[in-house]
Design an enzyme around this catalytic site. Structure first.
Site, PDB file in Angstrom:
ATOM      1  N   ARG A  38       0.815  -1.217   0.000  1.00 16.53           N
ATOM      2  CA  ARG A  38       0.000   0.000   0.000  1.00 16.53           C
ATOM      3  C   ARG A  38       0.851   1.271   0.000  1.00 16.53           C
ATOM      4  NH1 ARG A  38      -3.100  -0.020   5.806  1.00 16.53           N
ATOM      5  NH2 ARG A  38      -3.346  -2.208   5.296  1.00 16.53           N
ATOM      6  N   ASP A  63      -3.645  -1.283  -2.248  1.00 19.19           N
ATOM      7  CA  ASP A  63      -4.152  -1.507  -0.902  1.00 19.19           C
ATOM      8  C   ASP A  63      -5.154  -2.651  -0.985  1.00 19.19           C
ATOM      9  OD1 ASP A  63      -5.363  -1.456   1.584  1.00 19.19           O
ATOM     10  OD2 ASP A  63      -5.510   0.731   1.665  1.00 19.19           O
ATOM     11  N   VAL A  64      -4.844  -3.780  -0.375  1.00 17.44           N
ATOM     12  CA  VAL A  64      -5.722  -4.949  -0.500  1.00 17.44           C
ATOM     13  C   VAL A  64      -7.057  -4.743   0.189  1.00 17.44           C
ATOM     14  CG1 VAL A  64      -3.799  -6.567  -0.792  1.00 17.44           C
ATOM     15  CG2 VAL A  64      -4.699  -6.118   1.512  1.00 17.44           C
ATOM     16  N   TYR A 155      -5.438  -8.618  15.651  1.00 13.64           N
ATOM     17  CA  TYR A 155      -4.607  -9.468  14.795  1.00 13.64           C
ATOM     18  C   TYR A 155      -5.104 -10.907  14.818  1.00 13.64           C
ATOM     19  CZ  TYR A 155      -0.258 -11.719  13.157  1.00 13.64           C
ATOM     20  OH  TYR A 155       0.675 -12.470  12.487  1.00 13.64           O
ATOM     21  N   LYS A 159      -6.601 -13.200  11.789  1.00  6.95           N
ATOM     22  CA  LYS A 159      -5.858 -14.396  11.393  1.00  6.95           C
ATOM     23  C   LYS A 159      -6.698 -15.658  11.574  1.00  6.95           C
ATOM     24  CE  LYS A 159      -1.875 -12.714  10.013  1.00  6.95           C
ATOM     25  NZ  LYS A 159      -1.418 -12.858   8.612  1.00  6.95           N
ATOM     26  N   THR A 190      11.710 -10.639  11.495  1.00  4.04           N
ATOM     27  CA  THR A 190      11.554  -9.850  10.274  1.00  4.04           C
ATOM     28  C   THR A 190      11.781  -8.363  10.523  1.00  4.04           C
ATOM     29  OG1 THR A 190       9.191  -9.500  10.649  1.00  4.04           O
ATOM     30  CG2 THR A 190       9.834 -11.475   9.401  1.00  4.04           C
TER      31      THR A 190
END
Length: 320
Positions: A38, A63-64, A155, A159, A190
Site C-alpha cells: 500500500r 491496498d488490499v 490481529y 488471522k 523480520t
C-alpha cells in the site's frame, strides 16, 4: 495461442519483512514477480532491491482493502508475462495493546487487511487459475490464528478468519488443479516490531513485543522461514507450521482448549495494563516507541530484530 513459458508469482505485502523475503526466494527460483504494497515508497525500495538481485518484476501500489485496486492489480499480474501461476497473500498489520486501548477501527483494519484482503485477491485471480486448471495459492496466516494471545486481539481475530478461509478454500478447490497452502508461522525475526502499532502503555508494549520477536529461542530466522514457505507452497502442501513453539501451541490448543485458555489467562497479568489516564491512550508506531526507549537491556535483547529491520526494508516510512 502458446502457453507462456515464464512462471509468474504475485506477492502481496511484498515491500518489506516476510513478503520481501518470499519475493526474493521466488525470484531465486526463476519466477517473474508482481509485487504490491500500500505504501509506494516502500514498494519501490523493494523493487530496487530485487532488480539489483536480477529479478524480473512489476511493482504495483495496491491496498488490499480496496476491491477496485485489487482487481487492477490482478489484471496487471496476469498481463505482465501472459499468465499467473502463484498467488502469495502476505500483506498484514499488527496492533499490540490491551483490549481497553483498542477500538473497533483497529479490528476493522486488521480484518480488511488480513482476512478480506486475501479473499479479494484470491477471488480476483481464481477465474484465470480455473481457466488454466492450475495454480498455487499460499496464504500466510499465523499461530495467532490458532491460539488467541492477549494484547494482539485484532490481529488474532483477522488471522483466525484467514485460517478458516484458507482451509475452506482448499476443500472448495479440490480436484481443480489449484492447490491452497495455509502457512502458520510463529514469531519470525523480520523486524516487524518497527512497523507494528502499539496502544495503551506503548513503550512497555513495544518492549515485550520487540524482545519476543527478536529472541532466537522464540523467533525464527526470517530468511529460512521464507524458504520453507515457498517450498511448501510450490509443493502444494495443505499446511506448514513454522517454529517449534507454534507447532506445540497449535497442538495443545487443539487437544486441550480449556487448559490453553487458562494458561493464557495467567499470562495476561504479566503484560502492561491500560494507561492510568485513558486520555493519554493512543496508537503509536513502533519506530517512535523505539526512539523513546532508552533501556540498554532491551537494546541488547533486540539486537537481532534491529538487524533484521535494516536488512528487510523495515525502515520508517514518510507516508502511509
Amino acid at each position: 495461442m502458446d502457453e507462456p513459458t515464464t512462471r509468474t508469482a504475485l506477492v502481496t505485502g511484498a515491500s518489506r519483512g516476510l513478503g520481501l523475503l518470499v519475493a526474493r526466494e521466488l525470484a531465486r527460483r526463476g519466477y517473474s514477480l508482481v509485487l504490491c504494497a500500500r505504501t509506494a515508497e516502500d514498494l519501490y525500495a523493494a523493487r530496487d532491491d530485487l532488480v539489483a538481485r536480477g529479478a524480473d518484476l512489476l511493482a504495483v501500489p495496491c491496498d488490499v482493502r480496496n476491491a477496485q485496486e485489487v482487481e487492477h492489480l490482478v489484471a496487471r499480474a496476469i498481463g505482465h508475462r501472459g499468465g499467473l501461476d502463484v498467488v502469495v497473500n502476505v500483506a498484514g498489520v499488527i496492533q499490540v495493546g490491551p483490549l481497553e486501548s483498542v477500538t473497533v477501527e483497529e479490528f476493522r483494519d486488521a480484518l480488511e487487511t488480513m482476512c478480506l484482503g486475501p479473499v479479494r485477491v484470491t477471488l480476483a485471480a481464481l477465474p484465470h487459475l480455473r481457466e488454466r486448471r492450475s495454480g498455487r495459492i499460499v496464504n500466510v496466516t499465523s499461530i495467532g490464528g490458532k491460539v488467541a494471545v492477549p494484547h494482539i486481539l485484532p490481529y488474532s481475530v483477522a488471522k483466525f478468519g484467514a485460517v478458516g478461509f484458507s482451509e475452506g478454500l482448499r476443500a472448495e478447490l479440490a480436484g481443480s488443479g489449484i492447490s491452497v497452502t495455509t502457512v502458520v508461522p510463529g514469531l519470525m525475526r523480520t523486524g516487524s516490531h518497527v512497523r507494528a502499532s502499539f496502544a495503551g502503555q506503548s513503550t512497555k508494549e513495544y518492549g515485550w513485543f520487540s524482545a519476543a520477536a527478536s529472541a532466537p529461542l522464540l523467533s525464527m530466522d526470517a530468511e529460512r522461514a521464507a524458504r520453507r514457505i515457498v517450498a511448501a507452497g510450490l509443493a502444494g502442501r495443505a499446511e506448514v507450521t513454522l517454529t517449534p513453539a507454534a507447532i506445540l501451541g497449535a497442538r495443545v490448543a487443539a487437544l486441550m482448549p480449556g487448559t490453553t485458555s487458562r494458561l493464557l489467562g495467567l499470562v495476561r497479568p504479566l503484560l502492561p495494563g491500560p494507561p492510568a489516564d485513558p486520555g493519554k491512550a493512543g496508537i503509536e508506531p513502533g519506530h517512535r516507541a523505539q526512539e523513546r526507549t532508552d533501556s540498554r537491556v532491551l537494546r541488547r535483547l533486540t539486537t537481532m530484530g534491529r538487524s533484521a529491520a535494516r536488512r528487510f526494508n523495515q525502515r520508517r516510512a514518510t507516508s502511509t
